[in-house]
Write a protein that holds these residues in place. Structure first.
Motif, PDB file in Angstrom:
ATOM      1  N   ALA A 100      -9.928   3.537   5.286  1.00  0.00           N
ATOM      2  CA  ALA A 100      -8.899   4.088   4.404  1.00  0.00           C
ATOM      3  C   ALA A 100      -8.179   2.973   3.655  1.00  0.00           C
ATOM      4  CB  ALA A 100      -7.902   4.916   5.218  1.00  0.00           C
ATOM      5  N   TYR A 101      -7.930   1.854   4.343  1.00  0.00           N
ATOM      6  CA  TYR A 101      -7.277   0.708   3.702  1.00  0.00           C
ATOM      7  C   TYR A 101      -8.149   0.152   2.579  1.00  0.00           C
ATOM      8  CZ  TYR A 101      -5.067  -3.847   3.159  1.00  0.00           C
ATOM      9  OH  TYR A 101      -4.450  -4.957   2.639  1.00  0.00           O
ATOM     10  N   ARG A 102      -9.440   0.023   2.832  1.00  0.00           N
ATOM     11  CA  ARG A 102     -10.359  -0.499   1.810  1.00  0.00           C
ATOM     12  C   ARG A 102     -10.449   0.432   0.608  1.00  0.00           C
ATOM     13  NH1 ARG A 102     -15.149  -2.545   5.844  1.00  0.00           N
ATOM     14  NH2 ARG A 102     -14.105  -4.443   6.505  1.00  0.00           N
ATOM     15  N   ILE A 103     -10.532   1.727   0.852  1.00  0.00           N
ATOM     16  CA  ILE A 103     -10.586   2.691  -0.252  1.00  0.00           C
ATOM     17  C   ILE A 103      -9.282   2.671  -1.029  1.00  0.00           C
ATOM     18  CG2 ILE A 103     -10.752   5.155  -0.817  1.00  0.00           C
ATOM     19  CD1 ILE A 103     -12.670   5.382   1.617  1.00  0.00           C
ATOM     20  N   MET A 104      -8.159   2.541  -0.320  1.00  0.00           N
ATOM     21  CA  MET A 104      -6.857   2.474  -0.985  1.00  0.00           C
ATOM     22  C   MET A 104      -6.791   1.252  -1.895  1.00  0.00           C
ATOM     23  SD  MET A 104      -3.064   2.337   0.773  1.00  0.00           S
ATOM     24  CE  MET A 104      -3.426   0.839   1.675  1.00  0.00           C
ATOM     25  N   LEU A 105      -7.219   0.099  -1.410  1.00  0.00           N
ATOM     26  CA  LEU A 105      -7.198  -1.110  -2.238  1.00  0.00           C
ATOM     27  C   LEU A 105      -8.143  -0.995  -3.435  1.00  0.00           C
ATOM     28  CD1 LEU A 105      -6.991  -4.122   0.221  1.00  0.00           C
ATOM     29  CD2 LEU A 105      -5.210  -3.161  -1.215  1.00  0.00           C
ATOM     30  N   ALA A 106      -9.326  -0.438  -3.205  1.00  0.00           N
ATOM     31  CA  ALA A 106     -10.296  -0.304  -4.290  1.00  0.00           C
ATOM     32  C   ALA A 106      -9.770   0.624  -5.384  1.00  0.00           C
ATOM     33  CB  ALA A 106     -11.626   0.211  -3.753  1.00  0.00           C
TER      34      ALA A 106
ATOM     35  N   PHE B 146       3.412  -0.382  -9.803  1.00  0.00           N
ATOM     36  CA  PHE B 146       2.318  -0.651  -8.873  1.00  0.00           C
ATOM     37  C   PHE B 146       2.406  -2.061  -8.302  1.00  0.00           C
ATOM     38  CE2 PHE B 146       0.370   2.861 -11.244  1.00  0.00           C
ATOM     39  CZ  PHE B 146      -0.120   3.618 -10.205  1.00  0.00           C
ATOM     40  N   LEU B 147       2.879  -3.001  -9.103  1.00  0.00           N
ATOM     41  CA  LEU B 147       2.956  -4.391  -8.658  1.00  0.00           C
ATOM     42  C   LEU B 147       3.982  -4.584  -7.543  1.00  0.00           C
ATOM     43  CD1 LEU B 147       2.719  -6.311 -12.046  1.00  0.00           C
ATOM     44  CD2 LEU B 147       0.900  -5.810 -10.414  1.00  0.00           C
ATOM     45  N   LEU B 148       4.949  -3.706  -7.452  1.00  0.00           N
ATOM     46  CA  LEU B 148       5.970  -3.821  -6.415  1.00  0.00           C
ATOM     47  C   LEU B 148       5.397  -3.680  -5.009  1.00  0.00           C
ATOM     48  CD1 LEU B 148       8.800  -1.711  -8.085  1.00  0.00           C
ATOM     49  CD2 LEU B 148       8.625  -4.193  -7.967  1.00  0.00           C
ATOM     50  N   PHE B 149       4.221  -3.077  -4.886  1.00  0.00           N
ATOM     51  CA  PHE B 149       3.641  -2.806  -3.574  1.00  0.00           C
ATOM     52  C   PHE B 149       2.675  -3.884  -3.091  1.00  0.00           C
ATOM     53  CE2 PHE B 149       4.882   1.299  -5.259  1.00  0.00           C
ATOM     54  CZ  PHE B 149       5.663   1.758  -4.219  1.00  0.00           C
ATOM     55  N   ILE B 150       2.447  -4.906  -3.881  1.00  0.00           N
ATOM     56  CA  ILE B 150       1.484  -5.937  -3.492  1.00  0.00           C
ATOM     57  C   ILE B 150       1.860  -6.615  -2.170  1.00  0.00           C
ATOM     58  CG2 ILE B 150       0.529  -8.188  -4.154  1.00  0.00           C
ATOM     59  CD1 ILE B 150       0.353  -7.129  -7.011  1.00  0.00           C
TER      60      ILE B 150
ATOM     61  N   ILE C  13      -0.554  -6.410   1.192  1.00  0.00           N
ATOM     62  CA  ILE C  13      -1.108  -7.608   1.818  1.00  0.00           C
ATOM     63  C   ILE C  13      -0.781  -7.619   3.308  1.00  0.00           C
ATOM     64  CG2 ILE C  13      -0.905 -10.125   1.925  1.00  0.00           C
ATOM     65  CD1 ILE C  13      -0.590 -10.048  -1.144  1.00  0.00           C
ATOM     66  N   LYS C  14       0.429  -7.182   3.664  1.00  0.00           N
ATOM     67  CA  LYS C  14       0.835  -7.120   5.073  1.00  0.00           C
ATOM     68  C   LYS C  14       0.242  -5.920   5.803  1.00  0.00           C
ATOM     69  CE  LYS C  14       5.355  -9.130   4.185  1.00  0.00           C
ATOM     70  NZ  LYS C  14       6.802  -8.873   4.204  1.00  0.00           N
ATOM     71  N   ARG C  15      -0.402  -5.030   5.068  1.00  0.00           N
ATOM     72  CA  ARG C  15      -0.959  -3.777   5.596  1.00  0.00           C
ATOM     73  C   ARG C  15       0.135  -2.887   6.183  1.00  0.00           C
ATOM     74  NH1 ARG C  15      -6.956  -4.707   7.992  1.00  0.00           N
ATOM     75  NH2 ARG C  15      -7.688  -5.989   6.294  1.00  0.00           N
ATOM     76  N   SER C  16       1.236  -2.823   5.486  1.00  0.00           N
ATOM     77  CA  SER C  16       2.370  -2.021   5.923  1.00  0.00           C
ATOM     78  C   SER C  16       2.113  -0.545   5.646  1.00  0.00           C
ATOM     79  CB  SER C  16       3.627  -2.474   5.169  1.00  0.00           C
ATOM     80  OG  SER C  16       4.672  -1.559   5.341  1.00  0.00           O
TER      81      SER C  16
END
Length: 124
Positions: A6-12, A53-57, A61-64
């Motif tokens: 799910a994390y990988r799909i979210m990042l993609a 969107f940039l606010l969430f970088i 990265i921390k996988r919060s």
């Protein structure tokens, strides 16, 4: 494993939305405009579009899971705006981003609760 997927799909989907918005911004230059200055203005306009969107970088990265939850809210707002503008590809990516960030949030919280429970049991 499902949390990682799910994390990988979210990042993609997150990166794909940024790229689709860049392409849409640069491909719709005003009529009669030429030169590199227009691309600079286009990139500046793109940065304004993606600022939320940039606010969430840092959180991504921390996988919060908290950042992912807020990202899912932003994706729904973006979906409504992009449907109104007629951008079907970006709106579809917003749906994928919403679902993956929502599932990542759910599964990451469950993983954290299981780790806390195991740690608590081990200390007792």
């Amino acid at each position: 494993m499902k949390t990682l997927n799910a994390y990988r799909i979210m990042l993609a989907s997150y990166l794909a939305i940024l790229l689709v918005l860049l392409y849409g911004t640069l491909s719709n230059a005003p009529a009669g405009s030429e030169g590199s200055a227009n691309y600079a203005v286009g990139v500046l306009w793109w940065l304004i579009k993606i600022l939320p969107f940039l606010l969430f970088i840092p959180g991504l990265i921390k996988r919060s899971h908290k950042a992912a939850a807020w990202l899912s809210y932003l994706s729904i707002l973006s979906f409504a705006i992009l449907v109104g503008l007629g951008s079907i590809v970006a709106a579809s990516l917003c749906i994928v981003l919403f679902l993956s960030s929502m599932l990542y949030t759910r599964w990451a919280k469950a993983d954290a609760a299981a780790i806390n429970s195991a740690t608590k049991t081990a200390h007792e």
